[in-house]
Structure formats: structure tokens, C-alpha cells
Design an enzyme around this catalytic site. Structure first.
Site, PDB file in Angstrom:
ATOM      1  N   ARG A  40       0.516  -1.041   0.130  1.00 51.91           N
ATOM      2  CA  ARG A  40       0.323   0.212  -0.215  1.00 51.91           C
ATOM      3  C   ARG A  40       1.271   1.227   0.060  1.00 51.91           C
ATOM      4  O   ARG A  40       1.335   1.669  -0.699  1.00 51.91           O
ATOM      5  CB  ARG A  40      -0.899  -0.048   1.505  1.00 51.91           C
ATOM      6  CG  ARG A  40      -1.900   1.135   1.181  1.00 51.91           C
ATOM      7  CD  ARG A  40      -1.822   2.580   1.409  1.00 51.91           C
ATOM      8  NE  ARG A  40      -1.428   2.791   2.351  1.00 51.91           N
ATOM      9  CZ  ARG A  40      -0.828   3.458   2.925  1.00 51.91           C
ATOM     10  NH1 ARG A  40      -0.857   4.626   2.485  1.00 51.91           N
ATOM     11  NH2 ARG A  40       0.091   3.814   3.785  1.00 51.91           N
ATOM     12  N   ASP A  41       1.559   1.425   0.811  1.00 48.69           N
ATOM     13  CA  ASP A  41       2.350   2.645   0.953  1.00 48.69           C
ATOM     14  C   ASP A  41       3.686   3.253   0.310  1.00 48.69           C
ATOM     15  O   ASP A  41       3.548   3.984  -0.593  1.00 48.69           O
ATOM     16  CB  ASP A  41       2.807   2.905   2.389  1.00 48.69           C
ATOM     17  CG  ASP A  41       3.030   4.662   3.166  1.00 48.69           C
ATOM     18  OD1 ASP A  41       3.130   4.901   2.319  1.00 48.69           O
ATOM     19  OD2 ASP A  41       3.976   4.231   3.975  1.00 48.69           O
ATOM     20  N   HIS A  74       6.212   4.654  12.219  1.00 47.18           N
ATOM     21  CA  HIS A  74       6.763   4.611  11.235  1.00 47.18           C
ATOM     22  C   HIS A  74       7.596   5.789   9.854  1.00 47.18           C
ATOM     23  O   HIS A  74       7.462   7.278  10.069  1.00 47.18           O
ATOM     24  CB  HIS A  74       5.179   5.125  10.188  1.00 47.18           C
ATOM     25  CG  HIS A  74       4.700   5.266   8.953  1.00 47.18           C
ATOM     26  ND1 HIS A  74       3.821   4.354   8.005  1.00 47.18           N
ATOM     27  CD2 HIS A  74       5.228   5.585   7.995  1.00 47.18           C
ATOM     28  CE1 HIS A  74       4.084   4.470   7.389  1.00 47.18           C
ATOM     29  NE2 HIS A  74       4.442   5.420   7.129  1.00 47.18           N
ATOM     30  N   HIS A 112      10.238   7.363   7.767  1.00 46.96           N
ATOM     31  CA  HIS A 112      11.344   7.593   6.340  1.00 46.96           C
ATOM     32  C   HIS A 112      12.476   7.774   6.967  1.00 46.96           C
ATOM     33  O   HIS A 112      12.692   7.736   7.588  1.00 46.96           O
ATOM     34  CB  HIS A 112       9.579   8.679   5.792  1.00 46.96           C
ATOM     35  CG  HIS A 112       8.700   7.951   5.072  1.00 46.96           C
ATOM     36  ND1 HIS A 112       8.275   7.919   3.489  1.00 46.96           N
ATOM     37  CD2 HIS A 112       8.219   7.491   5.635  1.00 46.96           C
ATOM     38  CE1 HIS A 112       7.046   7.420   3.209  1.00 46.96           C
ATOM     39  NE2 HIS A 112       6.349   6.714   4.482  1.00 46.96           N
ATOM     40  N   CYS A 131       6.003   9.751  -1.124  1.00 46.36           N
ATOM     41  CA  CYS A 131       4.574  10.336  -0.825  1.00 46.36           C
ATOM     42  C   CYS A 131       4.518  11.138  -1.671  1.00 46.36           C
ATOM     43  O   CYS A 131       5.329  12.185  -1.930  1.00 46.36           O
ATOM     44  CB  CYS A 131       4.249  11.061   0.848  1.00 46.36           C
ATOM     45  SG  CYS A 131       2.299  11.781   1.093  1.00 46.36           S
ATOM     46  N   ASN A 151       9.900   4.124   2.241  1.00 46.17           N
ATOM     47  CA  ASN A 151       9.336   4.005   4.031  1.00 46.17           C
ATOM     48  C   ASN A 151      11.675   3.051   4.349  1.00 46.17           C
ATOM     49  O   ASN A 151      11.671   2.385   3.152  1.00 46.17           O
ATOM     50  CB  ASN A 151       8.765   2.602   3.856  1.00 46.17           C
ATOM     51  CG  ASN A 151       7.360   3.661   3.924  1.00 46.17           C
ATOM     52  OD1 ASN A 151       6.715   4.166   5.012  1.00 46.17           O
ATOM     53  ND2 ASN A 151       6.599   3.442   2.804  1.00 46.17           N
TER      54      ASN A 151
HETATM   55 ZN   LIG Z   1       5.150   5.426   4.755  1.00 51.07          ZN
END
Ligand SMILES: [Zn+2]
Length: 290
Positions: free
Chosen positions: A12-13, A204, A206, A237, A246
């Protein structure tokens, strides 16, 4: 050995930030490989409007197409009730909502204020709780915003408090632009841990400035035991200019193992998944679409 939970967000991310549309079958194959690595949760897709995130237009097909490993929780982002209902129809195990700690980022990312976004999520959380589907909350920009620069730790705390009050079982603290340092992450954790115990939070981080692993190490000292990462270090992003990916699952898992933490991951199978991913995102045919 003490256990650390690695929450895989790559499908997803990670993939949502790939410009070229990845074929649905490739996403399914990637998730099937990840399902054998030993993660307890894999974030698979996002039930957002395809208008906003074309890469996630096949969310339902992905979620219904994978081979479910009964030991794995399959999660998806559901920013609104319609998304939640579609995810439920596709038999989602866990859902997530996302708010920002920065007002400008909230406006640019989801076109509403932080307060409006939280109001919008409340019915999603209520519906999920009624269905006994766990809800995870994300807070982005916890250590800096691409538009506003510094973000006050108290602003992060306020959003975390709302998400937990609403019924999220965990809040993932997103350093969306990867500008956090052990100093600023520490200041942020000092604030958010005023509202809940460390078990309620995930890191979370990056890896823009290669500090994600340092920030994980610091967060472990604070008692956090869940960290998000993406296979292959995927995912900047689209709304955060300059954001790198990430932290890579492989890098995180190896560092944790070196430091004596148990992750339960099979490094060989993780390497297989990462290798497969590289073949998928390097496919010239796919690249030309972007
Ligand atoms: Zn992320």
C-alpha cells in the site's frame, strides 16, 4: 528474546507512490510472497477514490485475489464509509484511517482540515468497531511537514488522543518526510506518551536522511515494539515533495536481529519477495505508462 512486530506496508504505502500502474496480478503475487515471510499484518491496499490514487483502483480485486494465510492479518486503508464498506465486502481483516499533524498537509493531502478529517473518520471507526474490525490510525508529519517545516509535538499528541478516543487500537506515528532525528522523534514521543502507553503506538519512519533506523532504536528505548516498513524501501509520498521511501523491511529486520530482537521473519523468503518486487517495478512496459 523480546519480540518486535514489523508491520509490512509495502503493497500500500509503497506501491501507491509508483507512477506506473502495477498490474493487479503482480500486486497479488507480491502479497502472496509476503504472506510467507512471517509478518502478522500486511497492509495490502487502499480503498480510496481511484480519481485520487489511480494505483489503488483495483483494491477489491487485490484483496479478494490473494491467497490468505490464516496467520496473517490483511489490512487496508479506508478513508470514508464507502471505502470501508467496499473493504468489508472484500473481507478485510483490519482497516486504517489517516490524519495529519500539520494543517497544511491535511489540506493538500485530503482537502480538509485536521478537525474535519477526524469528523469524517468517526463513522468509519464506529462502523468498523460494530463489525469487530480493528482500526489503526495513522498520523502523518509527526516530525516535520513539507509545507510548514517543524510540527509541534503537542499537535501530534492532540491527533493521537482523538484517534485513540475514537477507538483506534493503535496509532502509527508517520515521519512522512523522513526529517526526524533521534532528538525530534524523542521530543514527539515525550508528548504522545502522555496520552497512552507505548504499546498503543507504532513508529513509521521514512528514510530520507538515512536516520530511520536510529529513530527506531530510540523508539525501542521508549518502549515502542511495532514498526512499519516496506519491502524494498518503497514509497515516497506524492503529496510530500522530496520524500524518500519507507524504511526497508530488510534493513529493519536485519538491524533488529543484530541488536538481539526477535522479529519472526524468514529472511530468505523476505529476500524472495524483495527480488520479485524489483522485477515488477523494473518492467519497462509498466514504466512507460507512468
Ligand atoms: Zn510511509
Amino acid at each position: 528474546m523480546d519480540k518486535v512486530r514489523i508491520y509490512e506496508v509495502g503493497p500500500r504505502d509503497g506501491l501507491q507512490n509508483e507512477k506506473a500502474i502495477i498490474p493487479t496480478d503482480s500486486k497479488i503475487a507480491l502479497i502472496n510472497l509476503l504472506s510467507e515471510v512471517g509478518f502478522d499484518t500486511i497492509e495490502t491496499t487502499s480503498f480510496v477514490s481511484p480519481k485520487w490514487v489511480p494505483q489503488m483502483a483495483d483494491a477489491a480485486d487485490v484483496l479478494t485475489g490473494i491467497d490468505r494465510n490464516p496467520d496473517v492479518t490483511y489490512a487496508a486503508l479506508t478513508p470514508n464509509l464507502k471505502g470501508f464498506e467496499n473493504a468489508l465486502t472484500a473481507d478485510v481483516d483490519e482497516v486504517a484511517i489517516f490524519a495529519a499533524a500539520s494543517e497544511t498537509f491535511s489540506q493538500k493531502n485530503i482537502n480538509c482540515s485536521i478537525a474535519e478529517s477526524l469528523e469524517r473518520f468517526a463513522p468509519v471507526v464506529a462502523a468498523a468497531n460494530a463489525e469487530e474490525i480493528p482500526v489503526r490510525g495513522y498520523v502523518s508529519c509527526v516530525a516535520g511537514c513539507p509545507y510548514e517545516g517543524d510540527v509541534a509535538p503537542a499537535a501530534v499528541r492532540a491527533v493521537c488522543e482523538r484517534l485513540l478516543d475514537m477507538g483506534c487500537y493503535e496509532v502509527s506515528l508517520g515521519d512522512t518526510i523522513g526529517k526526524g532525528t533521534p532528538k525530534t522523534i524523542g521530543q514527539m514521543l515525550d508528548e504522545v506518551l502522555k496520552v497512552a502507553r507505548p504499546e498503543k503506538f507504532a513508529g513509521h519512519y521514512h528514510d530520507t536522511d538515512n536516520r530511520a533506523l536510529d529513530n527506531v532504536a530510540l523508539s525501542l528505548d521508549y518502549g515502542l515494539r511495532t514498526f512499519d516498513s516496506a519491502v524494498g524501501g518503497l514509497g515516497g509520498c506524492p503529496y510530500a515533495p522530496g520524500a524518500k521511501g519507507n524504511v526497508s523491511t530488510t534493513a529493519l529486520a536485519h538491524k533488529l536481529a543484530e541488536d538481539g530482537w526477535a522479529t519472526g521473519l524468514d529472511f530468505c523468503r523476505l529476500a524472495d519477495a524483495e527480488h520479485y518486487l524489483k522485477t515488477v517495478i523494473a518492467t519497462p512496459a509498466a514504466r512507460t505508462q507512468g
